[in-house]
Design an enzyme around this catalytic site. Structure first.
Site, PDB file in Angstrom:
ATOM      1  N   SER A 139       0.853  -1.192   0.000  1.00 18.12           N
ATOM      2  CA  SER A 139       0.000   0.000   0.000  1.00 18.12           C
ATOM      3  C   SER A 139       0.886   1.238   0.000  1.00 18.12           C
ATOM      4  CB  SER A 139      -0.888   0.012   1.256  1.00 18.12           C
ATOM      5  OG  SER A 139      -1.545   1.255   1.429  1.00 18.12           O
ATOM      6  N   TYR A 152      -2.626  -1.242  10.131  1.00 21.00           N
ATOM      7  CA  TYR A 152      -2.582  -1.398   8.673  1.00 21.00           C
ATOM      8  C   TYR A 152      -1.232  -0.939   8.115  1.00 21.00           C
ATOM      9  CZ  TYR A 152      -4.089  -1.004   3.774  1.00 21.00           C
ATOM     10  OH  TYR A 152      -4.203  -1.145   2.414  1.00 21.00           O
TER      11      TYR A 152
END
Length: 259
Positions: A139, A152
């Site tokens: 990401s 995350y």
């Protein structure tokens, strides 16, 4: 067309979002695709849509035993695994102090440990054949910090390290390992309400391309890395974020949109 002809690919989290876009594109490019997910109904529906070139396999990426059984089933049904796209992931918005140990371990279990287990499951077969491509989905939040995404972001930074080590250890065995770093993408994870893309784009005014990404755009990056076109790309980080990691506009200042 045909950039993956003769190849067998496993796509985790393949039943919807970026995983589904990747599964569709890989089939269109000639691959046989194992759609691996915990979402039975969506996975079976996508496999039916894609026809004989795709099969659904239920996979909990946090289970080492499940990984072993699914890889065995895929090889029996479709053939030896040439490509793994480690796409399965979950997102949790909580501040660092609000995040519990269980929260943190849950996110890392899917996003990081799941990818580690996937590599371990497919690597022996790839080593035996002297070839393979592993694409780890990370990401933009694995390239920078992100408020309220402590678990995350930690997991996605971890994917970067995992990719680098795997690239070092597996490259001389013929296996390429690379990572893809999407920015905001128009999937259930980023667009919970299902708003029209043009409305979602308004929230990306400070990103250089000024729009959210499409799952098909991330799938295209995975296709490139999976294909022989990327034969000398190894240990690389492909950022697919509309320029988000380049920097953000301060609206109303010189150089910002409309100025």
């Amino acid at each position: 067309m045909g950039r993956l002809s003769g190849k067998v690919a496993i796509v985790t989290g393949g039943a919807r979002g970026m995983g589904a876009a990747t599964s569709r594109l890989f089939v269109a490019e000639g691959a046989k695709v194992a759609i691996a997910d915990v979402l039975d109904e969506a996975g079976e529906a996508l496999a039916a849509e894609l026809g004989d070139a795709a099969r659904f396999f239920k996979l909990d990426v946090t289970s080492e035993d499940n990984w072993a059984s699914v890889v065995s089933e895929v090889e029996a049904a479709l053939g030896p695994v040439d490509v793994l796209v480690n796409n399965a992931g979950i997102l949790m918005f909580k501040s660092l102090l609000e995040t519990t140990k269980a929260d943190y371990e849950k996110v890392l279990g899917v996003n990081l440990v799941g990818e580690f287990l996937g590599i371990k499951a497919v690597a022996p077969g790839m080593i035996a054949r002297g070839k393979g491509s592993i694409v780890n989905i990370s990401s933009v939040d694995g390239m920078k910090g992100a408020n309220s995404l402590v678990a995350y972001a930690s997991s996605k930074w971890g994917v970067r390290g995992l990719t680098k080590v795997a690239a070092m250890e597996l490259g001389h065995k013929g296996i390429r390992v690379n990572s893809v770093h999407p920015g905001g993408v128009d999937t259930v994870m980023s667009n919970h309400s299902g708003a029209a893309r043009e409305d979602v784009d308004k929230g990306y005014a400070n990103v250089p391309l000024q729009r959210i990404g499409g799952p098909e755009e991330v799938a295209a990056a995975s296709l490139f890395l999976a294909s022989d076109d990327a034969s000398y790309l190894h240990g690389a980080e492909i950022v697919v974020d509309g320029g988000m990691t380049v920097g953000t506009y301060y609206m109303g200042f010189p150089g910002s949109p409309g100025m």
